[in-house]
Design a protein around this motif. Sequence first.
Motif, PDB file in Angstrom:
ATOM      1  N   PHE A  22       0.837  -1.204   0.000  1.00  0.00           N
ATOM      2  CA  PHE A  22       0.000   0.000   0.000  1.00  0.00           C
ATOM      3  C   PHE A  22       0.870   1.250   0.000  1.00  0.00           C
ATOM      4  O   PHE A  22       2.098   1.184   0.141  1.00  0.00           O
ATOM      5  N   GLU A  23       0.202   2.394  -0.166  1.00  0.00           N
ATOM      6  CA  GLU A  23       0.912   3.675  -0.287  1.00  0.00           C
ATOM      7  C   GLU A  23       1.488   4.095   1.070  1.00  0.00           C
ATOM      8  O   GLU A  23       0.753   4.224   2.045  1.00  0.00           O
ATOM      9  N   VAL A  24       2.803   4.294   1.096  1.00  0.00           N
ATOM     10  CA  VAL A  24       3.475   4.792   2.313  1.00  0.00           C
ATOM     11  C   VAL A  24       4.584   5.755   1.892  1.00  0.00           C
ATOM     12  O   VAL A  24       5.398   5.430   1.023  1.00  0.00           O
ATOM     13  N   HIS A  25       4.601   6.923   2.494  1.00  0.00           N
ATOM     14  CA  HIS A  25       5.668   7.907   2.314  1.00  0.00           C
ATOM     15  C   HIS A  25       5.523   8.882   3.479  1.00  0.00           C
ATOM     16  O   HIS A  25       4.564   8.772   4.260  1.00  0.00           O
ATOM     17  N   PRO A  26       6.434   9.838   3.623  1.00  0.00           N
ATOM     18  CA  PRO A  26       6.349  10.679   4.829  1.00  0.00           C
ATOM     19  C   PRO A  26       5.023  11.428   4.987  1.00  0.00           C
ATOM     20  O   PRO A  26       4.620  11.723   6.111  1.00  0.00           O
ATOM     21  N   ARG A  27       4.328  11.719   3.906  1.00  0.00           N
ATOM     22  CA  ARG A  27       3.052  12.429   4.051  1.00  0.00           C
ATOM     23  C   ARG A  27       1.894  11.478   4.372  1.00  0.00           C
ATOM     24  O   ARG A  27       0.793  11.933   4.685  1.00  0.00           O
ATOM     25  N   ARG A  28       2.130  10.190   4.232  1.00  0.00           N
ATOM     26  CA  ARG A  28       1.066   9.206   4.497  1.00  0.00           C
ATOM     27  C   ARG A  28       1.740   7.945   5.038  1.00  0.00           C
ATOM     28  O   ARG A  28       2.125   7.057   4.284  1.00  0.00           O
ATOM     29  N   GLN A  29       1.841   7.894   6.370  1.00  0.00           N
ATOM     30  CA  GLN A  29       2.705   6.870   6.964  1.00  0.00           C
ATOM     31  C   GLN A  29       1.968   5.604   7.376  1.00  0.00           C
ATOM     32  O   GLN A  29       2.568   4.572   7.575  1.00  0.00           O
ATOM     33  N   ARG A  30       0.683   5.682   7.566  1.00  0.00           N
ATOM     34  CA  ARG A  30      -0.152   4.523   7.868  1.00  0.00           C
ATOM     35  C   ARG A  30       0.371   3.729   9.074  1.00  0.00           C
ATOM     36  O   ARG A  30       0.489   2.496   9.018  1.00  0.00           O
ATOM     37  N   MET A  31       0.665   4.426  10.166  1.00  0.00           N
ATOM     38  CA  MET A  31       1.248   3.748  11.328  1.00  0.00           C
ATOM     39  C   MET A  31       0.344   2.649  11.875  1.00  0.00           C
ATOM     40  O   MET A  31       0.803   1.574  12.221  1.00  0.00           O
ATOM     41  N   GLU A  32      -0.962   2.932  11.931  1.00  0.00           N
ATOM     42  CA  GLU A  32      -1.879   1.944  12.519  1.00  0.00           C
ATOM     43  C   GLU A  32      -1.959   0.692  11.645  1.00  0.00           C
ATOM     44  O   GLU A  32      -1.900  -0.434  12.134  1.00  0.00           O
ATOM     45  N   LEU A  33      -2.073   0.906  10.348  1.00  0.00           N
ATOM     46  CA  LEU A  33      -2.144  -0.232   9.420  1.00  0.00           C
ATOM     47  C   LEU A  33      -0.825  -1.013   9.452  1.00  0.00           C
ATOM     48  O   LEU A  33      -0.821  -2.244   9.435  1.00  0.00           O
ATOM     49  N   ARG A  34       0.277  -0.301   9.512  1.00  0.00           N
ATOM     50  CA  ARG A  34       1.576  -0.984   9.567  1.00  0.00           C
ATOM     51  C   ARG A  34       1.730  -1.772  10.860  1.00  0.00           C
ATOM     52  O   ARG A  34       2.279  -2.873  10.864  1.00  0.00           O
ATOM     53  N   ARG A  35       1.211  -1.211  11.964  1.00  0.00           N
ATOM     54  CA  ARG A  35       1.269  -1.945  13.244  1.00  0.00           C
ATOM     55  C   ARG A  35       0.444  -3.228  13.163  1.00  0.00           C
ATOM     56  O   ARG A  35       0.878  -4.287  13.586  1.00  0.00           O
ATOM     57  N   SER A  82       5.835  -0.915   0.395  1.00  0.00           N
ATOM     58  CA  SER A  82       5.281   0.433   0.248  1.00  0.00           C
ATOM     59  C   SER A  82       5.382   0.863  -1.208  1.00  0.00           C
ATOM     60  O   SER A  82       6.372   0.581  -1.884  1.00  0.00           O
ATOM     61  N   TYR A  83       4.343   1.546  -1.675  1.00  0.00           N
ATOM     62  CA  TYR A  83       4.431   2.105  -3.032  1.00  0.00           C
ATOM     63  C   TYR A  83       4.264   3.618  -2.975  1.00  0.00           C
ATOM     64  O   TYR A  83       3.885   4.179  -1.943  1.00  0.00           O
ATOM     65  N   ALA A  84       4.586   4.251  -4.111  1.00  0.00           N
ATOM     66  CA  ALA A  84       4.603   5.716  -4.197  1.00  0.00           C
ATOM     67  C   ALA A  84       5.550   6.326  -3.157  1.00  0.00           C
ATOM     68  O   ALA A  84       5.281   7.382  -2.602  1.00  0.00           O
ATOM     69  N   SER A  85       6.674   5.658  -2.923  1.00  0.00           N
ATOM     70  CA  SER A  85       7.670   6.135  -1.943  1.00  0.00           C
ATOM     71  C   SER A  85       8.204   7.509  -2.301  1.00  0.00           C
ATOM     72  O   SER A  85       8.672   8.239  -1.420  1.00  0.00           O
ATOM     73  N   LEU A  86       8.193   7.831  -3.594  1.00  0.00           N
ATOM     74  CA  LEU A  86       8.701   9.146  -4.034  1.00  0.00           C
ATOM     75  C   LEU A  86       7.555  10.149  -4.148  1.00  0.00           C
ATOM     76  O   LEU A  86       7.740  11.251  -4.664  1.00  0.00           O
ATOM     77  N   GLY A  87       6.373   9.744  -3.660  1.00  0.00           N
ATOM     78  CA  GLY A  87       5.197  10.598  -3.825  1.00  0.00           C
ATOM     79  C   GLY A  87       4.912  10.822  -5.300  1.00  0.00           C
ATOM     80  O   GLY A  87       4.522  11.930  -5.692  1.00  0.00           O
ATOM     81  N   CYS A  88       5.143   9.756  -6.111  1.00  0.00           N
ATOM     82  CA  CYS A  88       4.939   9.861  -7.564  1.00  0.00           C
ATOM     83  C   CYS A  88       5.751  11.040  -8.132  1.00  0.00           C
ATOM     84  O   CYS A  88       5.287  11.754  -9.010  1.00  0.00           O
ATOM     85  N   SER A  89       6.919  11.258  -7.571  1.00  0.00           N
ATOM     86  CA  SER A  89       7.937  12.269  -7.922  1.00  0.00           C
ATOM     87  C   SER A  89       7.714  13.598  -7.188  1.00  0.00           C
ATOM     88  O   SER A  89       8.644  14.388  -7.045  1.00  0.00           O
ATOM     89  N   ASP A  90       6.510  13.844  -6.688  1.00  0.00           N
ATOM     90  CA  ASP A  90       6.197  15.131  -6.054  1.00  0.00           C
ATOM     91  C   ASP A  90       7.075  15.402  -4.819  1.00  0.00           C
ATOM     92  O   ASP A  90       7.526  16.528  -4.597  1.00  0.00           O
TER      93      ASP A  90
END
Length: 293
Positions: free
Chosen positions: A178-191, A202-210
């Motif tokens: 699933f999507e994980v990067h500093p703006r969307r960390q999903r701590m609960e789901l990861r736990r 994790s996908y979109a690690s680069l925020g799709c380049s943004d």
Amino acid sequence: MVVAFGTPLPRTITLRNGVELPAVGLGTFRAQGDDARTAVLAALKVGLRHIDTASIYKNEGPIREALVASGVPRGEVFVTSKVSPYEQGAGRARTAVEGILERLGLEYLDLVLVHWPGVSRVAPDSPTNGLKRWETWTELERLYGEGRVRAIGVSNYEEAHVRELVRRAAVKPMVNQFEVHPRRQRMELRRLCAQEGIAVVSYASLGCSDLLSHPTVTRLAEEVGRSPAQLLLRWALQEGCAVIPKSIRPERISEWREEALLGPEWGLVPEQVAALRALEDGHKYCWDPAGVA
Ligand SMILES: NC(=O)c1ccc[n+]([C@@H]2O[C@H](COP(=O)([O-])OP(=O)(O)OC[C@H]3O[C@@H](n4cnc5c(N)ncnc54)[C@H](OP(=O)(O)O)[C@@H]3O)[C@@H](O)[C@H]2O)c1
């Protein structure tokens, strides 16, 4: 699991059945034709051994050609694919996996995922989604039992989807992508995934380049003397996630060599991790499964 600075990061994540998933892979969404072939060849050339694809990406032909042209033995490459929302349900998921294997020219897949908790042409709140994804899962369990896939998992599953599946499954999911990067960390789901023994890709690690031009990211990248992409990937790896960044450009892919990302000679100190964690604002770059029943 958060890995401290100065510790070499593991090359692989061991799935619950003992299969080793390379922590760094190449994403291939939106890589088509010659671009897909070039990207996969470039990744294999610099030593990456994990290729992420999906039936919905429609790039299995060029990926197949690159796998063959690379000369890398089949047993050394980890290939992930996904059953799309168009392919869910009894009978259909098996046919989908067989089609993927044929188009990729492979005898087996290393990992197959249910791409999305919902089914195409069904309203997100319909109970049909739950029914079909359960049928899909039982088909993946059978394919796993037959050895056509070395590991099975899910993608874009939210907490409720994961809990429901873990409660019912004979073979529990080994991965949630699933999507994980500093703006969307999903701590609960990861736990939750950690508690249930589910590895996170994790996908979109680069925020799709943004995120590559985000001021905090560029400042920290300068501090550690690495590129913004390397910084973001190192952050996710230190958080215990596998990464599958995408590029069609060999010079960018070369920055993602395992030795460039995983080595103990650099890393993010707690203050730098904290600065990235402070970017959390829930921002989503990709599709959102939150409303899928
Ligand atoms: N399971 C799912 O539902 C799902 C959803 C989304 C993604 N994924 C998987 O995860 C992979 C990665 O996610 P993503 O592709 O969405 O996003 P991403 O890896 O965060 O970003 C990819 C984008 O960044 C650009 N890029 C890469 N390196 C760069 C650099 N050094 N400078 C500037 N731009 C750079 C790429 O362009 P160029 O190609 O031109 O370099 C591409 O447009 C996908 O390819 C796919 O395999 C899965």
